[in-house]
Design an enzyme around this catalytic site. Sequence first.
Site, mmCIF file in Angstrom:
data_model
loop_
_atom_site.group_PDB
_atom_site.id
_atom_site.type_symbol
_atom_site.label_atom_id
_atom_site.label_comp_id
_atom_site.label_asym_id
_atom_site.label_seq_id
_atom_site.Cartn_x
_atom_site.Cartn_y
_atom_site.Cartn_z
ATOM 1 N N TYR A 1 0.844 -1.192 0.000
ATOM 2 C CA TYR A 1 0.000 0.000 0.000
ATOM 3 C C TYR A 1 0.881 1.245 0.000
ATOM 4 C CZ TYR A 1 -3.821 -3.148 1.423
ATOM 5 O OH TYR A 1 -4.736 -4.168 1.498
ATOM 6 N N SER B 1 -12.835 -5.044 1.199
ATOM 7 C CA SER B 1 -13.890 -4.439 0.379
ATOM 8 C C SER B 1 -15.274 -4.779 0.929
ATOM 9 C CB SER B 1 -13.776 -4.894 -1.081
ATOM 10 O OG SER B 1 -14.597 -4.111 -1.933
ATOM 11 N N PRO B 2 -15.488 -4.619 2.244
ATOM 12 C CA PRO B 2 -16.782 -4.994 2.828
ATOM 13 C C PRO B 2 -17.948 -4.125 2.369
ATOM 14 C CG PRO B 2 -15.474 -3.805 4.435
ATOM 15 C CD PRO B 2 -14.569 -4.079 3.259
ATOM 16 N N ALA C 1 -17.980 -3.023 -0.880
ATOM 17 C CA ALA C 1 -17.865 -3.094 -2.347
ATOM 18 C C ALA C 1 -17.327 -1.789 -2.912
ATOM 19 C CB ALA C 1 -19.211 -3.449 -2.972
ATOM 20 N N GLY D 1 -17.338 1.093 -1.734
ATOM 21 C CA GLY D 1 -18.209 2.244 -1.530
ATOM 22 C C GLY D 1 -19.563 2.134 -2.193
ATOM 23 N N LEU E 1 -21.960 0.140 -1.606
ATOM 24 C CA LEU E 1 -23.020 -0.120 -0.639
ATOM 25 C C LEU E 1 -23.238 1.041 0.338
ATOM 26 C CD1 LEU E 1 -22.132 -3.852 0.088
ATOM 27 C CD2 LEU E 1 -23.986 -2.984 -1.340
ATOM 28 N N GLY F 1 -24.372 3.857 -0.608
ATOM 29 C CA GLY F 1 -25.490 4.645 -1.108
ATOM 30 C C GLY F 1 -25.075 5.967 -1.716
ATOM 31 N N LYS F 2 -23.780 6.225 -1.735
ATOM 32 C CA LYS F 2 -23.275 7.494 -2.259
ATOM 33 C C LYS F 2 -23.383 7.576 -3.770
ATOM 34 C CE LYS F 2 -18.998 10.255 -2.442
ATOM 35 N NZ LYS F 2 -17.591 10.327 -1.993
#
Length: 316
Positions: free
Chosen positions: A56, A201-202, A204, A206, A208, A210-211
């Site tokens: 990273y 990636s819990p 996905a 971002g 999930l 709702g943004k």
Amino acid sequence: MEYTNLGWSDLKISRIGLGAWQFSEAWGVVDYEAAKAVIAKAHELGINFIDTAMVYGRGLSEEFIGRALRELGIPREEVVIATKIPGEFLNPDDVFRAVDKSLKRLGVNEIDLLQLHWPPCWHNYPTGAYARALERLVAMGKVVHLGVSNYPVALIEELRSYFSFTDIVSMQYRFNLVERWAEYELIPYAEANDLTFIPWSPLAKGLLSGKYTPENPPEFKDVRSNEAVFHPENFKKMSELINTLKQLAEKYNKTPAQIALNWLLKYSPVIVPIPGAKTPKQVEENAGAVGWELSYDDWRLLDEISKSIKITYVTW
């Protein structure tokens, strides 16, 4: 905050961790003070499990974490540091060199959890050779526990067969409400072997939260734009799920992201998600996924909608 054991060990970790992949140029948090504020908020809220990796930011994430922990005066025993070694570094000689560099960047004497980021599939290093090198690091106290990431079960079994006095405590893989292949083989294996299962990636990437909507996807310059879940062919399949997350968020006075994370937590007691956060506010949101739970009926509602979504990965 709620806590659980790291696998079969007696080491306690928070049920929500802090993923630190965002401390890199690819994900945009390259300002140290911004990273420090995120880590400070995580500690304030009781999140003691920080997950990073050598790759990273080519070590930048580890450097930020180590520097922040020192400057914030956070006692070493109050944080569990997990990092990952890439498959390319798994030849027996480079294992030691890589861990030495990681320890220096983090500014610690030992790594609490060293995970194999992915198998050495392009270099063909013998599993037994790097397993023994990793075990030497445990014997010498430079690594406390070992884990795997993105390893198939058959290779996990082979890896474990080479250990003489230790074993893995965790498994880390992609898993969220719309990408669920891990539940067929990997999560059952973790549950059967008393291993912590760490979804990366819990949310996905971002999706999930709702943004984003099909009409308002991530900007093309954002690395998320290349994710299959955001491809128009797939994204249009998500409307019912995203709308349901928003409805349940209103019902529980939570956010869609908190609903999605709580769904994971309720899925299995061995699950410890590691959502990333670019701001202290996002850390607060992630921490707010703990301390309550979805009803069985609401969990099942999301489960059924999620199962009806079929993602196509051939998008070009």
